[in-house]
Design an enzyme around this catalytic site. Structure first.
Site, PDB file in Angstrom:
ATOM      1  N   HIS A 108      18.970 -19.833 106.091  1.00  0.00           N
ATOM      2  CA  HIS A 108      19.612 -20.963 105.415  1.00  0.00           C
ATOM      3  C   HIS A 108      20.218 -22.014 106.373  1.00  0.00           C
ATOM      4  O   HIS A 108      19.778 -23.147 106.422  1.00  0.00           O
ATOM      5  CB  HIS A 108      20.753 -20.455 104.516  1.00  0.00           C
ATOM      6  CG  HIS A 108      20.360 -19.402 103.535  1.00  0.00           C
ATOM      7  ND1 HIS A 108      19.608 -19.640 102.400  1.00  0.00           N
ATOM      8  CD2 HIS A 108      20.643 -18.082 103.514  1.00  0.00           C
ATOM      9  CE1 HIS A 108      19.452 -18.513 101.730  1.00  0.00           C
ATOM     10  NE2 HIS A 108      20.063 -17.550 102.370  1.00  0.00           N
TER      11      HIS A 108
HETATM   12  O1  RIB Z   1      23.817 -18.910 100.129  1.00  0.00           O
HETATM   13  C1  RIB Z   1      23.576 -18.950 101.524  1.00  0.00           C
HETATM   14  C2  RIB Z   1      24.816 -19.352 102.255  1.00  0.00           C
HETATM   15  O2  RIB Z   1      25.828 -18.393 102.011  1.00  0.00           O
HETATM   16  C3  RIB Z   1      24.626 -19.374 103.789  1.00  0.00           C
HETATM   17  O3  RIB Z   1      25.481 -20.346 104.344  1.00  0.00           O
HETATM   18  C4  RIB Z   1      25.070 -18.005 104.200  1.00  0.00           C
HETATM   19  O4  RIB Z   1      25.607 -17.972 105.531  1.00  0.00           O
HETATM   20  C5  RIB Z   1      26.183 -17.760 103.235  1.00  0.00           C
HETATM   21  O5  RIB Z   1      27.353 -18.382 103.750  1.00  0.00           O
END
Ligand code: RIB
Ligand code: CA
Length: 313
Positions: A243
């Site tokens: 992500h």
């Molecule tokens: O949903 C994904 C996000 O939530 C990313 O930033 C991961 O690190 C968590 O913080």
């Protein structure tokens, strides 16, 4: 072109760690003015510790790291140890950091930096819950017009939620903060699950990290090995979405991404859909367009960038 000056706001988290490494490995594109930790994946004492561990791994014990807010603006903290492990950086064994944590509160660092740097020259890169950013806006509204751009990881629409059926984790943890940030009228680029789920840590991609033969490559491979088990089991996918590095990759090679400028509103009333990023993708309302919702990525190009830059560390 001069490197883009940024503040990373983060809740490491293995994917946060890779994002921080990518930024610190790219001095020709990015100058990191400081990193502020926020409570999210794990509580604040761990996210600030993990941030310092990652900076030391990158060979940057000089980086200014700040602790920010330890809880959402109005709600109890929800964490994600089930994804990231008890420490937030599970996978490899990691020694405690020796570099210092700054005394200043992360929110005050954000405010002071935006007031000091020439207006329109600083980009904020939140990759965790938006508590620090929104708290800074509430405390010092004068900084809002001084921000060049916010490039954040959060939200979801066609891909739906990952922590509830309708909400993505970063937005869900502090929806009131997200409402403030999405309503601030700052140029906003959003990396939602819709795009991050196209950037999976497939086996060949993880093997490429391990083949670097460096401590960074080994750490990133061990983190992604650990981090992906949850998503592979949940989605039956071949790997996990990486992500947070999508935000930094966008700053370096924006052409890797495509999206649409649309209206995004945050649900803060209904417990059923709390934290949903209600995205008017088909423009069926006259709500003002306030964000670029990224929904396409050149995944091969993204991982080539990542491997090329991380190999420098
Ligand atoms: O949903 C994904 C996000 O939530 C990313 O930033 C991961 O690190 C968590 O913080
Ligand atoms: Ca994160």
């Amino acid at each position: 072109m001069a490197p883009r000056k940024i503040i990373i706001d983060t809740d490491p988290g293995q994917d946060d760690a890779v994002a921080i490494l990518l930024a610190l490995a790219s001095p020709e594109d990015i100058t990191v003015l400081g990193i502020t930790a926020v409570a999210g994946n794990v509580p604040l004492p761990l996210t600030q510790r993990n941030t310092r561990i990652v900076c030391e791994l990158a060979g940057r014990p000089d980086m200014m790291v700040f602790a920010g807010c330890d809880a959402p603006m109005q709600r109890a903290l929800v964490t994600a140890e089930h994804v990231h492990g008890k420490t937030g950086l599970d996978g490899p064994q990691m020694a405690d950091p020796t570099m210092p944590l700054q005394d200043q509160h992360g929110v005050d660092f954000i405010i002071e930096t935006l007031r000091r740097e020439p207006s329109g020259t600083v980009t904020l890169c939140p990759i965790g819950p938006l508590t620090n950013i929104a708290t800074a806006f509430e405390k010092a509204p004068d900084i809002i017009p001084r921000i060049h751009e916010i490039v954040l990881m959060g939200g979801a629409y066609f891909t739906v939620g990952n922590i509830t059926p309708t909400a993505e984790f970063n937005i869900y943890v502090d929806p009131e903060a997200a409402k403030i940030v999405f309503g601030a009228r700052v140029p906003l680029t959003v990396m939602p699950l819709d795009v991050t789920h196209q950037a999976l840590t497939t086996r060949p991609r993880i093997d490429a990290f391990r083949a670097m033969g460096t401590k960074v490559g080994d750490m990133v491979a061990a983190w992604t090995d650990f981090f992906e088990r949850f998503d592979m089991e949940k989605y039956g996918s071949e790997g996990a979405p990486l992500h947070d590095p999508c935000t930094i990759a966008y700053l370096i090679e924006p052409q890797l991404f495509k999206g649409r400028h649309v209206n995004i509103e945050i649900e803060t009333q209904s417990e059923l859909t709390m934290g949903m990023t209600v995205t008017d993708w088909w423009r069926v309302t006259d709500r003002p367009k306030n964000a670029t919702f990224m929904n396409e990525i050149d995944a091969a190009g993204f991982y080539a960038l990542l491997a090329g830059r991380l190999a420098r560390l």
